[in-house]
Design an enzyme around this catalytic site. Sequence first.
Site, PDB file in Angstrom:
ATOM      1  NE  ARG A   1       4.205  -0.530  -3.368  1.00 59.48           N
ATOM      2  CZ  ARG A   1       4.316   0.758  -3.712  1.00 59.48           C
ATOM      3  NH1 ARG A   1       3.725   1.236  -4.773  1.00 59.48           N
ATOM      4  NH2 ARG A   1       5.031   1.559  -2.971  1.00 59.48           N
TER       5      ARG A   1
ATOM      6  CB  SER B   1       4.898  -1.267   3.130  1.00 58.71           C
ATOM      7  OG  SER B   1       4.771  -1.377   1.746  1.00 58.71           O
TER       8      SER B   1
ATOM      9  CG  ASP C   1       6.964  -4.712   1.837  1.00 62.27           C
ATOM     10  OD1 ASP C   1       6.839  -3.913   0.887  1.00 62.27           O
ATOM     11  OD2 ASP C   1       6.007  -5.398   2.275  1.00 62.27           O
TER      12      ASP C   1
END
Length: 478
Positions: A258, A119, A255
Amino acid sequence: MKVNDMTAQAMRKNMNHVFTPTIFREYDIRGIVGQSLFAQDAYFIARAFATKAASLQKDGVICVARDGRLSSPEMHEAVCRGIVDSGLNVLDIGLGPTPMLYYAAYSKKAVGGIMVTGSHNPPTHNGFKFVLQNQAFYGAQIAELKTLAENNNLASGVGKIEEEDIRETYTAAMLAAYDGTRDLSVAWDAGNGATGEIMSAVCQRLAGKHVALNETIDGTFPAHHPDPTVPENLKQIIDTVREQKLDAGIAFDGDGDRLGVVDDEGNILWGDQLLMLYAADILKEKPGATIIADVKASGALFDEVTRLGGKPLMWKTGHSLIKSKMKETGAPLAGEMSGHLFFADKYYGFDDAIYAAVRLLGLLSRSGRKLSELRAALPKRINTPEIRFECDDTRKFKVIEEVKSRLQKDGAKFSDVDGVRVSTAAGWWLLRASNTQAMLVARCEAENEQGLESLKQDLQKQLALSGVELPEKSSGHH
């Protein structure tokens, strides 16, 4: 480095694999590669997940993808091997963002999906995100993977691996979501994360002028850390928007689940502000719909959704928890302050930052106004940033319980959906325990500075009674 056949044999014979317990989190699995997380862990995690999946669908397919971290190819290979050794088949979609993996699992009607990703964590970290039967996979389900693997309670068989390149299909789905009427000029920053290739493809084919930054996928993240909720990580895109006089700036995390947004003046729009814009757009077509936001979101958002004729719902922070609540309530839209934005309106209901970006550009284009004007028209409150401070894992939830019981005694008005969110005449303050770190998280919001000060004092008083100190840096911003 390949997980060679000897290692694979050792893995099969190793009856009781032991993990570093800290890698099992509430929403995913994360660790430091070579310290707390190893390729052998990836193999056993995948076998345990495939065992769960096989109990739901005997000959199911599990989609697998990976981000651009240096350790991801090795982890990805171990995951694929773990699935096929459990008797299930792998659809390997290769390198790309987490939402592309979710998209593959939904569109291919796979039984599940595993994403190899760290992430927005530092380059030394990696981990796994999961989807099972198009449902969020979290909490007790993640803990169960550990139990299954450690007790060697694992299915075995011989599956096969197929590779499929879905980049074109996924890119086409993103472009199809654009419903703008005038061309825009936009800067895009992949932060060298896993969205790079898809972002470039979208930029090349979307009408208007598009400037791609840091689109080369590079697991060392040379330009800046890929976390768009941290203002300094947006400095490059803010400068680009201002220098080239662009309409907007779009930034992604490592990733791609967001979103970070800056307007034409270089001001940051936070998750709750973006939700207000999306809600106004969606509620025109779906009056009375439920719009979900996490407990950290501004009171202005909940009031605005009500004003627009929607039903605001405050829910727990955490992308898995929000996805589950959307399914339960049939909400077409949800979001978090952290920039996870979820559309079940014309889409599958998971957090996809590229999709959310295209939807934002569509509504901006149709509005006929500047993004800075849309932002200026949003209701204003004064709030502190998210204040995070260390608190031992064993203590953090107890602190919340102590505060809650005192508030109950005092007859205070509060929501305990996730921690405590206390409403007073001045505004509200929030205290919750982080699900992913040994931290407490606080936030205050008021109509004016004086109100904000009184809320901070209320919060400090409650923390002091539990022997916890609030850090100095907790000033307000608009």
